[in-house]
Write a protein that holds these residues in place. Structure first.
Motif, PDB file in Angstrom:
ATOM      1  N   HIS A 151      74.697  33.196  23.652  1.00 26.42           N
ATOM      2  CA  HIS A 151      74.422  34.228  23.248  1.00 26.42           C
ATOM      3  C   HIS A 151      75.328  35.491  22.867  1.00 26.42           C
ATOM      4  O   HIS A 151      75.279  36.145  21.710  1.00 26.42           O
ATOM      5  CB  HIS A 151      73.145  34.792  23.881  1.00 26.42           C
ATOM      6  CG  HIS A 151      72.319  35.973  23.358  1.00 26.42           C
ATOM      7  ND1 HIS A 151      71.847  36.094  22.118  1.00 26.42           N
ATOM      8  CD2 HIS A 151      72.133  37.271  23.799  1.00 26.42           C
ATOM      9  CE1 HIS A 151      71.016  37.245  22.000  1.00 26.42           C
ATOM     10  NE2 HIS A 151      71.596  38.156  22.961  1.00 26.42           N
TER      11      HIS A 151
ATOM     12  N   GLU B 133      75.657  37.662  19.434  1.00 21.09           N
ATOM     13  CA  GLU B 133      75.936  39.187  19.617  1.00 21.09           C
ATOM     14  C   GLU B 133      77.161  39.795  18.844  1.00 21.09           C
ATOM     15  O   GLU B 133      77.304  40.688  18.142  1.00 21.09           O
ATOM     16  CB  GLU B 133      75.751  39.469  20.874  1.00 21.09           C
ATOM     17  CG  GLU B 133      74.274  39.427  21.340  1.00 21.09           C
ATOM     18  CD  GLU B 133      74.285  40.246  22.687  1.00 21.09           C
ATOM     19  OE1 GLU B 133      75.166  39.966  23.710  1.00 21.09           O
ATOM     20  OE2 GLU B 133      73.253  40.916  23.114  1.00 21.09           O
TER      21      GLU B 133
ATOM     22  N   VAL C 189      67.282  45.122  18.704  1.00 23.42           N
ATOM     23  CA  VAL C 189      67.667  43.940  19.901  1.00 23.42           C
ATOM     24  C   VAL C 189      67.764  42.510  18.826  1.00 23.42           C
ATOM     25  O   VAL C 189      67.000  42.147  18.183  1.00 23.42           O
ATOM     26  CB  VAL C 189      66.450  43.827  20.636  1.00 23.42           C
ATOM     27  CG1 VAL C 189      66.679  42.831  21.845  1.00 23.42           C
ATOM     28  CG2 VAL C 189      66.050  45.103  21.374  1.00 23.42           C
ATOM     29  N   LEU C 190      68.701  41.731  19.355  1.00 27.56           N
ATOM     30  CA  LEU C 190      69.140  40.335  19.014  1.00 27.56           C
ATOM     31  C   LEU C 190      68.533  39.567  20.241  1.00 27.56           C
ATOM     32  O   LEU C 190      68.965  39.579  21.247  1.00 27.56           O
ATOM     33  CB  LEU C 190      70.398  40.104  18.575  1.00 27.56           C
ATOM     34  CG  LEU C 190      70.730  38.747  18.153  1.00 27.56           C
ATOM     35  CD1 LEU C 190      70.138  38.510  16.745  1.00 27.56           C
ATOM     36  CD2 LEU C 190      72.415  38.533  18.085  1.00 27.56           C
ATOM     37  N   GLU C 191      67.916  38.312  19.695  1.00 25.54           N
ATOM     38  CA  GLU C 191      67.336  37.523  20.873  1.00 25.54           C
ATOM     39  C   GLU C 191      67.391  36.242  20.254  1.00 25.54           C
ATOM     40  O   GLU C 191      67.063  35.927  18.939  1.00 25.54           O
ATOM     41  CB  GLU C 191      66.005  37.754  20.877  1.00 25.54           C
ATOM     42  CG  GLU C 191      65.215  38.992  21.650  1.00 25.54           C
ATOM     43  CD  GLU C 191      64.015  39.348  21.802  1.00 25.54           C
ATOM     44  OE1 GLU C 191      63.163  38.535  21.493  1.00 25.54           O
ATOM     45  OE2 GLU C 191      63.514  40.199  22.653  1.00 25.54           O
ATOM     46  N   PRO C 192      67.624  35.129  20.934  1.00 26.36           N
ATOM     47  CA  PRO C 192      67.556  33.578  20.607  1.00 26.36           C
ATOM     48  C   PRO C 192      66.187  33.049  20.576  1.00 26.36           C
ATOM     49  O   PRO C 192      65.603  33.566  21.296  1.00 26.36           O
ATOM     50  CB  PRO C 192      68.655  33.002  21.634  1.00 26.36           C
ATOM     51  CG  PRO C 192      68.404  33.886  22.636  1.00 26.36           C
ATOM     52  CD  PRO C 192      68.318  35.198  22.356  1.00 26.36           C
ATOM     53  N   GLN C 193      66.126  32.112  19.601  1.00 19.13           N
ATOM     54  CA  GLN C 193      64.870  31.593  19.466  1.00 19.13           C
ATOM     55  C   GLN C 193      64.981  30.385  20.630  1.00 19.13           C
ATOM     56  O   GLN C 193      66.000  29.831  20.951  1.00 19.13           O
ATOM     57  CB  GLN C 193      64.512  30.887  18.227  1.00 19.13           C
ATOM     58  CG  GLN C 193      64.222  32.082  17.295  1.00 19.13           C
ATOM     59  CD  GLN C 193      64.044  31.551  15.901  1.00 19.13           C
ATOM     60  OE1 GLN C 193      64.153  30.342  15.737  1.00 19.13           O
ATOM     61  NE2 GLN C 193      64.391  32.276  14.838  1.00 19.13           N
TER      62      GLN C 193
ATOM     63  N   GLU D 270      58.402  45.931  17.010  1.00 16.82           N
ATOM     64  CA  GLU D 270      57.519  46.002  17.977  1.00 16.82           C
ATOM     65  C   GLU D 270      56.528  47.344  17.790  1.00 16.82           C
ATOM     66  O   GLU D 270      56.871  48.183  17.174  1.00 16.82           O
ATOM     67  CB  GLU D 270      58.083  46.012  19.357  1.00 16.82           C
ATOM     68  CG  GLU D 270      58.832  44.652  19.514  1.00 16.82           C
ATOM     69  CD  GLU D 270      57.979  43.555  20.047  1.00 16.82           C
ATOM     70  OE1 GLU D 270      56.924  43.611  19.873  1.00 16.82           O
ATOM     71  OE2 GLU D 270      58.671  42.596  20.142  1.00 16.82           O
TER      72      GLU D 270
ATOM     73  N   VAL E 261      63.262  43.931  16.513  1.00 13.99           N
ATOM     74  CA  VAL E 261      63.892  42.741  17.039  1.00 13.99           C
ATOM     75  C   VAL E 261      64.193  41.608  16.209  1.00 13.99           C
ATOM     76  O   VAL E 261      63.293  41.349  15.105  1.00 13.99           O
ATOM     77  CB  VAL E 261      62.944  42.100  18.069  1.00 13.99           C
ATOM     78  CG1 VAL E 261      63.416  40.814  18.730  1.00 13.99           C
ATOM     79  CG2 VAL E 261      62.252  43.083  18.866  1.00 13.99           C
TER      80      VAL E 261
ATOM     81  N   THR F 108      65.702  37.661  15.853  1.00 14.52           N
ATOM     82  CA  THR F 108      65.725  36.505  16.230  1.00 14.52           C
ATOM     83  C   THR F 108      66.768  35.560  15.474  1.00 14.52           C
ATOM     84  O   THR F 108      66.699  35.564  14.118  1.00 14.52           O
ATOM     85  CB  THR F 108      64.638  35.826  16.571  1.00 14.52           C
ATOM     86  OG1 THR F 108      63.950  35.062  15.656  1.00 14.52           O
ATOM     87  CG2 THR F 108      63.528  36.694  17.442  1.00 14.52           C
TER      88      THR F 108
ATOM     89  N   ARG G 145      69.185  28.822  17.762  1.00 19.43           N
ATOM     90  CA  ARG G 145      70.153  28.625  18.671  1.00 19.43           C
ATOM     91  C   ARG G 145      71.285  27.639  18.179  1.00 19.43           C
ATOM     92  O   ARG G 145      72.381  27.673  18.230  1.00 19.43           O
ATOM     93  CB  ARG G 145      69.727  28.257  20.120  1.00 19.43           C
ATOM     94  CG  ARG G 145      69.286  29.039  21.048  1.00 19.43           C
ATOM     95  CD  ARG G 145      68.765  28.319  22.181  1.00 19.43           C
ATOM     96  NE  ARG G 145      67.863  29.142  23.084  1.00 19.43           N
ATOM     97  CZ  ARG G 145      68.145  30.224  23.996  1.00 19.43           C
ATOM     98  NH1 ARG G 145      69.317  29.979  24.454  1.00 19.43           N
ATOM     99  NH2 ARG G 145      67.144  30.708  24.758  1.00 19.43           N
TER     100      ARG G 145
END
Length: 265
Positions: free
Chosen positions: A61, A65, A83-87, A115, A121, A123, A126
């Motif tokens: 991750h 980023e 915000v960066l998020e992995p699925q 949100e 956010v 995503t 991966r």
């Protein structure tokens, strides 16, 4: 008969007339909303080089980023909170015979959401960490959603996803979007064989080629993108450039008016 006439006399438009007009209308909108006072010459042609994506020893991750920060900088959005998020990892593949699988990715490469508390956010899948070109294209697409989110009428437009892809080209990251538009490959080993297809984004390869040609013509040069595009995309882009130069009136209203020209009018 139509195809025969087109071969004999040349197609009248590079894309279907309605699609081509939509492209030009969207470029006009993007320039009006997001490029006022700027020259396309100041928009870089982002390429998969160290100049745009400095090397990093980060993995997982943290690597995503790093790439995300690079894309935000290219898009002039370095300070936009996000915000960066992995699925969760995707599972794909369908066995159709003992040793034959047909695999395709149905889960999205990325998502964008806001949100209830206003936090943005984004995503990403991966497995894109193993495909840097597609990772950049995905992050640029989702950041384009973020850019367009401030314009309610654009968000509500039924062609919003297509417009979002075109925004990637507008922002200078079209090489990544075009190269990731569609890929098809055969794979196999001692135990199995099959075919894998992956699509990213919404524009067709021909539409991507047209978008790249428009961007290069408005910018004044292609920034060296020809050396980094897939051959099939580059071939279409060259055709589109030739077409646009034969019809300069198509981009006339998209070019900035020189101060001297305003004074004389």
């Amino acid at each position: 008969m139509t195809m025969m006439l087109a071969k004999l006399f040349g197609a009248r438009t590079f894309l279907d007339p309605e699609v081509e007009q939509w492209h030009l209308d969207v470029w006009a909108t993007l320039i009006e909303r997001f490029n006022e006072g700027r020259s396309f010459a100041d928009t870089p042609v982002a390429l998969p080089t160290r100049d745009f994506f400095p090397p990093t020893e980060a993995t997982g991750h943290a690597k995503a980023e790093h790439v995300f920060d690079c894309v935000k900088a290219i898009m002039r959005m370095p300070d936009w909170p996000c915000v960066l998020e992995p699925q969760p990892r995707r599972t794909t593949g369908q066995q159709v015979a003992q040793f034959v699988h047909i695999a395709g990715d149905e889960a999205p490469n990325g998502t964008f959401r806001v949100e209830p508390d206003g936090v943005v956010v984004i995503t990403y899948a991966r497995d894109l960490l193993d495909d840097p070109m597609a990772l950049v294209a995905t992050l640029a697409h989702e950041l384009s959603h973020y850019l367009l989110a401030s314009e309610a009428d654009l968000v509500e437009d039924e062609t919003h996803e297509l417009m979002t892809d075109l925004t990637v080209a507008f922002a200078g990251l079209g090489v990544f979007g075009a190269n990731s538009a569609f890929s098809f490959e055969q794979h196999g080993d001692a135990f199995s064989q099959g075919w894998r297809s992956r699509s990213s984004g919404y524009l067709s390869p021909r539409s991507w080629a047209f978008a790249l040609a428009v961007f290069g013509e408005l910018r004044g040069d292609d920034g060296g993108m020809a050396n980094y595009l897939k051959p099939e995309i580059e071939g279409l882009r060259r055709q589109a450039v030739k077409y646009l130069r034969k019809k300069p009136e198509l981009l006339g209203h998209l070019r900035p008016v020189e101060a001297g020209s305003q004074a004389r009018s």
